[in-house]
Design an enzyme around this catalytic site. Structure first.
Site, short mmCIF file in Angstrom:
data_model
loop_
_atom_site.label_atom_id
_atom_site.label_comp_id
_atom_site.label_asym_id
_atom_site.label_seq_id
_atom_site.Cartn_x
_atom_site.Cartn_y
_atom_site.Cartn_z
N HIS B 65 6.75 -2.13 -0.91
CA HIS B 65 5.54 -2.40 -0.12
C HIS B 65 4.41 -2.96 -0.99
O HIS B 65 3.27 -3.01 -0.55
CB HIS B 65 5.04 -1.12 0.54
CG HIS B 65 6.06 -0.41 1.34
ND1 HIS B 65 6.72 -1.01 2.38
CD2 HIS B 65 6.57 0.85 1.26
CE1 HIS B 65 7.58 -0.14 2.91
NE2 HIS B 65 7.51 0.99 2.23
N HIS B 227 9.50 -0.87 7.20
CA HIS B 227 10.80 -0.80 6.54
C HIS B 227 11.84 -1.53 7.37
O HIS B 227 13.03 -1.36 7.18
CB HIS B 227 11.25 0.66 6.36
CG HIS B 227 10.21 1.52 5.76
ND1 HIS B 227 9.28 2.18 6.51
CD2 HIS B 227 9.95 1.81 4.48
CE1 HIS B 227 8.49 2.85 5.70
NE2 HIS B 227 8.85 2.65 4.47
#
Lengths: 202, 339
Positions: B65, B227
């Site tokens: 991320h 995700h």
């Protein structure tokens, strides 16, 4: 018919090899309802558990404890705390012994189920790995034959197809999780099968 | 042959080593901001920031991320971060290592996105810290409004709104507020931050180099998680204005901000979507906020919370009040974020 520390090391090697072989399949299943990394976590976790068990000395419990720590520190994720707790419970069930009767692997399956239930706070029917571990543990404790224990885990995992996830990452999907098996239950059934194979080997 | 063709092209050496090799590169690039304690390769600590009497803000989560999480470690924001594998919560130990290194004796606040794995691992870390005599509290971020209905806010995921929420808590800690106050402001920041995103293509993990999910050409996933978790629904790809409108309709309906109130805006790339498209989105977002008679106090545009190489974007609106505005305006100096 004893199950000793050498057998336990072999069982962890079997877990590790099985998860490595099934990694991409498990990732693909996870991609449908999750984040596609379940196979990676299980491969890395069981490899670390197997390595730690190989290096550990002492009793069955010492080996289980080392494997638990190895799994947890290698992956974190959800499977880390769940399988670490399961393996710690399994170690407690096996106890500080150099070996145990092979049939006591049944109580190991039940102890793993208990650890996963305690850490994950899930119940059967919520589309998690518990849906494979719980029927396997019941079958093992009720004295069903070894093949029936493995089959109970597989059936439990398949049944997650018809469940709506209410805990874990897939819970946010609601109805959209229907029709797809929970990857954690599929890998759980594979591990149960490896334990059952170890029960048969003698 | 078919398998070869479906592998994503990535500049990596070994998928399993990707996180540690990335960390080596980050430490080499930002020695003035970051350090790692001995024997704690997955704990990243701010060089300037942690100090005696200050609450330690410790954030963390899976990798993939970037610049979330470790890019927000620095003075005025987070004191340390625990780094997990790709899309996987770190185990308890890095969180313990990060907290011990950052602790100033005034307690630790753990902040991370609301995911089952993170909760289990950070809770275990908090128990371990308690045995060391360090008080650790937790505030979960739950800004993704697509991930559960409004009345189940506690079930929602934490996504790009992390940036504003961590920023507010980090400012409070940097102002030397006590743990109760930092926690209160963190919760308030989370309650007033709303995010929703769309995905235009799948990401792929460095370990598998295969798309994490199928998204046919011409379609988009609305409400996709960071995700690659499926979102609210799938539909045909629409224009930037249509997408911005749908997201802003949803956020504004839930935020219910009275005319004249101020907001902070984050237009975030999920990885592959370029700045051009983010700014096109922001043009419409600015129009919509103006039409709602809301005042834009601050706008961030760029890759702030990504999902590897996923194409797509998210929009975050933080509903400011005087206190939160002061926290957002407080200076911070991190490896990947300065304001």
């Amino acid at each position: 018919m004893e199950f000793g520390t050498g057998d336990l090391k072999a069982l962890f090697s079997a877990f590790s090899a099985r998860m490595a072989a099934e990694r991409d399949k498990l990732c693909a299943l996870d991609g449908v309802i999750g984040d596609a990394d379940h196979g990676i976590a299980m491969e890395q976790g069981m490899k670390a558990a197997a390595d730690a068990a190989q290096d550990a000395e002492g009793t069955l419990q010492d080996l289980f404890n080392a494997a638990a720590k190895g799994f947890l520190n290698a992956v974190g994720a959800s499977s880390g705390p769940l399988y670490a707790t399961a393996l710690l419970r399994a170690g407690k069930a096996a106890g500080p012994r150099a070996s145990m009767p092979r049939a006591e692997l049944r109580t190991v399956i039940a102890a793993m189920r208990d650890g996963i239930a305690q850490r994950g706070k899930a119940e059967p029917g919520q589309k998690t790995m518990l849906d494979a571990w719980a029927p396997a543990a019941d079958a093992a404790i009720n004295g069903q034959n070894v093949d029936a224990v493995a089959a109970a885990a597989r059936r439990g995992a398949e049944a997650t197809r018809d469940m709506v996830a209410t805990v874990g990452r897939a819970a946010r999907l609601g109805e959209r999780s229907l029709g797809h098996p929970d990857p954690g239950s599929i890998s759980a059934a594979m591990l149960v099968e490896e334990i059952c194979n170890a029960m048969k080997a003698a | 042959m078919e398998m070869r063709m479906s592998l994503t092209q990535k500049l990596i050496n070994d998928g399993n080593a990707a996180v540690d090799e990335m960390l080596a590169g980050i430490m080499a690039a930002h020695p003035e901001h970051l350090w790692r304690p001995d024997n704690a390769p997955r704990a990243v600590v701010a060089k300037h920031g942690p100090r005696p009497g200050k609450v330690a803000l410790v954030i963390g989560g899976g990798s993939g991320h970037e610049p979330t999480f470790l890019g927000y470690v620095g003075k005025g924001l987070a004191d340390a971060a625990a780094i997990g594998n790709v899309f996987a919560s770190p185990p308890p130990q890095p969180a313990v290592d990060a907290a011990m290194a950052a602790s100033g004796g005034a307690g630790v606040l753990f902040m991370y996105g609301n995911y089952a794995g993170d909760v289990m691992n950070f809770d275990m870390a908090a128990e371990l810290l308690e045995m060391e005599g360090i008080e650790a509290r937790t505030v979960l971020t739950t800004d993704d409004i697509a991930s559960a209905p409004r009345d189940q806010r506690q079930k929602r995921r934490g996504v790009a709104g992390n940036v504003f929420i961590f920023k507010a808590a980090g400012a409070a800690a940097d102002m030397m507020m006590p743990l109760e106050e930092v926690e209160r402001i963190a919760r308030r920041a989370n309650d007033r931050t709303f995010t929703m995103g769309v995905a235009l293509s799948s990401c792929s993990l460095p370990q598998t180099r295969r798309p994490s999910f199928d998204l046919p050409v011409g379609e988009m996933e609305i409400g996709m998680g960071i995700h690659g978790e499926p979102g609210v629904r799938r539909g045909p790809l629409r224009s930037a204005n249509d997408v911005a409108d749908e997201i802003m309709d949803t956020i504004l309906a839930e935020m219910k901000a009275p005319a004249g109130d101020r907001v902070a805006v984050l237009v975030n790339s999920l990885g592959a979507t370029p700045l051009m498209e983010l700014y096109i989105l922001n043009a419409r977002i600015a129009e919509r906020l103006k039409a709602a008679r809301l005042v834009v106090h601050k706008t961030l545009v760029g890759p702030y919370c990504t999902s590897l190489d996923m194409a797509g974007a998210s929009i975050t609106i933080m509903h400011l009040d005087d206190e939160l505005q002061r926290m957002i305006d407080h200076p911070c100096d991190c490896a990947m974020f300065r304001s």
